[in-house]
Scaffold this active site. Structure first.
Site, mmCIF file in Angstrom:
data_model
loop_
_atom_site.group_PDB
_atom_site.id
_atom_site.type_symbol
_atom_site.label_atom_id
_atom_site.label_comp_id
_atom_site.label_asym_id
_atom_site.label_seq_id
_atom_site.Cartn_x
_atom_site.Cartn_y
_atom_site.Cartn_z
ATOM 1 C CG ASP A 13 -1.728 -1.245 0.977
ATOM 2 O OD1 ASP A 13 -2.425 -1.485 0.075
ATOM 3 O OD2 ASP A 13 -2.000 -1.830 2.202
ATOM 4 N NE ARG A 14 3.222 2.460 -4.999
ATOM 5 C CZ ARG A 14 2.942 1.317 -5.592
ATOM 6 N NH1 ARG A 14 2.417 0.302 -5.000
ATOM 7 N NH2 ARG A 14 2.590 1.364 -6.818
ATOM 8 C CG LEU A 15 1.560 2.156 4.083
ATOM 9 C CD1 LEU A 15 0.864 1.671 5.267
ATOM 10 C CD2 LEU A 15 1.645 3.845 4.522
#
Length: 212
Positions: free
Chosen positions: A189-191
């Site tokens: 999740d692009r974390l």
């Protein structure tokens, strides 16, 4: 599919504070060995960015040839664009794009030239044809055709068929002495995980986590 719609999850690993080492070189050595063990293409390839006298950045891919507590080493023609720009401005950045492992490493620092003995040691470790290529190509200079370059290479190959080449005085190595090194590990999740090392005036490294 539009380029703007292309995306995927990054889920191959994490980078936590427990992975942090005393210096960035220890973690870099581990990650480099991981890249080698994974058989990714050109694990030692790095993008080197320099800046010319007008402030225009320039980038190119070179191969890392050594790394230790003193820095990251690469070699080039001293008449090349990058060498000329480094002579004017020794500040440099390099980047290791280990995308197959969803990892990146970014290095910021300044360069210093290697000694004559260090240059000679590496030059004579290269294959003979690579040594000849260093003489045949005046890197970054215009040439009328590839055929001319190949002719020059063959002439040198014939000339030095049975003798050793001297170490060229127009060729040598640079060591990137870092003051900042960032390790990036892709996350779901692009974390993403980002750990940045910075060195102080006393030569001690500290780390901080950056938001993705």
């Amino acid at each position: 599919m539009a380029i703007s719609d292309m995306r995927r999850q990054y889920s191959k690993g994490t980078l936590s504070e427990s992975d942090v080492t005393d210096t960035p070189f220890q973690l870099f050595d581990k990650w480099l060995q991981d890249a080698i063990d994974e058989n990714i293409p050109d694990p030692t390839a790095m993008t080197v960015a320099t800046v010319d006298e007008s402030g225009q950045p320039s980038q190119r891919i070179v191969l890392l040839k050594d790394v230790n507590k003193d820095g990251f080493v690469f070699f080039t023609n001293l008449g090349s664009r990058k060498a000329k720009e480094l002579a004017l401005n020794p500040k440099v950045s390099c980047h290791f794009p280990w995308f197959f492992m969803e990892r990146q490493v970014r290095v910021c620092g300044t360069v210093e030239k290697l000694s004559t003995s260090e240059n000679a040691s590496y030059f004579f470790s290269r294959p003979k044809d690579s040594q000849l290529a260093a003489y045949a190509s005046k890197q970054s200079k215009p040439i009328s055709s590839k055929a001319l370059l190949l002719t020059q290479f063959k002439q040198l190959k014939d000339k030095f068929a049975n003798k050793e080449l001297p170490v060229p005085d127009f060729w040598g190595g640079f060591r990137i002495v870092p003051h900042q090194v960032e390790f990036w590990q892709g996350g779901e999740d692009r974390l993403h995980d980002r750990i940045e090392y910075n060195i102080d005036k006393a030569g001690s490294w500290s780390t901080q986590r950056l938001m993705p």
